[in-house]
Design a protein around this motif. Structure first.
Motif, short mmCIF file in Angstrom:
data_model
loop_
_atom_site.label_atom_id
_atom_site.label_comp_id
_atom_site.label_asym_id
_atom_site.label_seq_id
_atom_site.Cartn_x
_atom_site.Cartn_y
_atom_site.Cartn_z
N GLN A 131 0.81 -1.22 0.00
CA GLN A 131 0.00 0.00 0.00
C GLN A 131 0.84 1.27 0.00
OE1 GLN A 131 -2.73 -1.35 3.38
NE2 GLN A 131 -4.19 -0.34 2.03
N TRP A 132 2.01 1.22 0.65
CA TRP A 132 2.81 2.43 0.80
C TRP A 132 4.28 2.13 0.54
CZ3 TRP A 132 0.03 6.73 1.22
CH2 TRP A 132 -1.29 6.61 1.68
N GLN A 133 5.01 3.16 0.08
CA GLN A 133 6.44 3.03 -0.14
C GLN A 133 7.15 4.30 0.30
OE1 GLN A 133 7.27 2.55 -4.32
NE2 GLN A 133 6.05 4.33 -4.91
N LEU A 134 8.44 4.15 0.56
CA LEU A 134 9.24 5.26 1.06
C LEU A 134 10.41 5.51 0.11
CD1 LEU A 134 9.40 7.00 3.80
CD2 LEU A 134 11.34 5.52 4.32
N THR A 135 10.63 6.76 -0.23
CA THR A 135 11.84 7.17 -0.91
C THR A 135 12.50 8.26 -0.08
OG1 THR A 135 10.62 8.76 -2.28
CG2 THR A 135 11.01 6.57 -3.22
N SER A 136 13.78 8.48 -0.34
CA SER A 136 14.55 9.41 0.50
C SER A 136 15.26 10.43 -0.37
CB SER A 136 15.55 8.63 1.36
OG SER A 136 14.88 7.73 2.22
N PRO A 137 14.58 11.52 -0.72
CA PRO A 137 15.18 12.53 -1.60
C PRO A 137 16.32 13.31 -0.96
CG PRO A 137 13.02 13.26 -0.82
CD PRO A 137 13.16 11.83 -0.41
N PHE A 138 16.49 13.20 0.36
CA PHE A 138 17.56 13.94 1.04
C PHE A 138 18.64 13.01 1.59
CE2 PHE A 138 13.79 16.62 1.13
CZ PHE A 138 14.29 17.82 0.63
N GLN A 139 18.73 11.81 1.01
CA GLN A 139 19.79 10.90 1.41
C GLN A 139 21.10 11.31 0.74
OE1 GLN A 139 18.02 7.31 -0.53
NE2 GLN A 139 20.08 7.00 -1.36
N VAL A 140 22.21 10.85 1.31
CA VAL A 140 23.54 11.15 0.79
C VAL A 140 24.35 9.87 0.79
CG1 VAL A 140 25.69 12.40 1.26
CG2 VAL A 140 23.50 13.57 1.54
N ARG A 144 23.59 6.34 6.23
CA ARG A 144 22.55 5.31 6.28
C ARG A 144 21.19 5.86 6.69
NH1 ARG A 144 24.26 -0.19 9.01
NH2 ARG A 144 24.39 1.07 10.90
N SER A 145 21.13 7.16 6.94
CA SER A 145 19.85 7.79 7.29
C SER A 145 19.05 8.12 6.04
CB SER A 145 20.08 9.06 8.09
OG SER A 145 20.75 8.79 9.31
N GLY A 146 17.74 8.19 6.19
CA GLY A 146 16.90 8.61 5.08
C GLY A 146 17.12 10.08 4.74
N THR A 147 17.19 10.90 5.76
CA THR A 147 17.52 12.32 5.60
C THR A 147 18.86 12.57 6.26
OG1 THR A 147 15.20 13.00 5.61
CG2 THR A 147 16.83 14.68 6.17
N CYS A 148 19.85 12.98 5.47
CA CYS A 148 21.18 13.25 6.02
C CYS A 148 21.16 14.65 6.65
CB CYS A 148 22.25 13.16 4.94
SG CYS A 148 23.91 13.45 5.59
N LYS A 149 21.01 14.69 7.96
CA LYS A 149 20.95 15.98 8.63
C LYS A 149 22.29 16.71 8.59
CE LYS A 149 17.06 14.72 11.58
NZ LYS A 149 16.46 14.73 12.94
N CYS A 150 23.38 15.95 8.48
CA CYS A 150 24.69 16.60 8.36
C CYS A 150 24.77 17.40 7.07
CB CYS A 150 25.80 15.55 8.40
SG CYS A 150 25.95 14.71 9.99
#
Length: 233
Positions: A131-140, A144-150
């Motif tokens: 039903q649902w999927q995840l993508t990570s446009p802010f990965q680097v 290994r994080s979905g959003t690279c806060k660094c």
């Protein structure tokens, strides 16, 4: 660079929001198997991006059920006032989250804060039977994080501004090492203390609202709640 000289990067789940959104969704709509992924992440066997992507695929809920659940989730009551004060002081705010963009946007819209810039994982409908999927446009690459806060910190600092991080947990640890100051909740307090990172502990945005003007004028660094930093021998 903003006139204040500072910019704010603020976590969402457990910081702005009262509850962790993905945890609440999994408790209510998650099929068996999401707990194993959680254990693998906590043990360091997988990163948060792999964990979240797998868990999102196990969510069994309609769009209507998702929206109804999000309508029952709340944010820190003082956060809207904090945003207003930051804007008055010319301090830009970006929400940086390893959570779900749709959920964050939906919740903030109820408070008239849907115009805040947002970096988060992207939640979208999937091809059946999922039903649902995840993508990570802010990965680097290499993170290994979905959003690279660094990477978000580096982008904020590129213009010459000082950076304030507001966060509460493990997804904020790496970024905390790279910013100029931290308003820390929960587990992030211990990380900052152990690593000698300049921070002040907060219980919520009432504290942050009090401390922000003091950060800008420099007086916060003399506040008794700000621990003395470690110095190298």
């Amino acid at each position: 660079m903003p006139v204040s000289g500072w910019t704010i990067l603020c976590d969402f789940d457990g910081t702005i929001s009262v509850e962790d959104v993905i945890d609440a969704l999994l408790d209510r709509f998650g099929r068996p198997g999401w707990e194993v992924l959680e254990q693998d992440w906590r043990a360091g066997r997988i990163g948060s991006r792999e964990c979240m992507a797998g868990q999102v695929e196990l969510l069994q809920m309609s769009r209507a059920e998702l929206d109804a659940h999000l309508a029952e989730m709340w944010i820190d009551h003082a956060f809207p006032g904090f945003v207003a004060k930051a804007r008055e002081l010319d301090v830009p705010i970006r929400v940086v989250s390893d959570g779900l963009d749709y959920a964050i946007h939906r919740i903030l819209t109820r408070y008239g804060l849907d115009d805040l810039p947002l970096s988060a994982n992207h939640l979208a409908p999937a091809t059946p039977p999922k039903q649902w999927q995840l993508t990570s446009p802010f990965q680097v690459d290499g993170c290994r994080s979905g959003t690279c806060k660094c990477a978000c910190v580096a982008q904020a600092r590129a213009g010459g501004a000082k950076t304030l991080l507001i966060g509460d947990g493990a997804s904020d640890f790496c970024a905390a090492d790279r910013v100029d100051f931290v308003f820390a909740k929960h587990r992030l307090i211990e990380h900052c203390r152990a690593a000698g990172i300049p921070y002040v502990p907060i219980t919520g945005f009432e504290d942050a609202l009090e401390f922000l003007p003091q950060l800008l004028d420099g007086s916060l660094f003399d506040h008794p709640l700000v621990p003395a930093l470690k110095t190298s021998a």
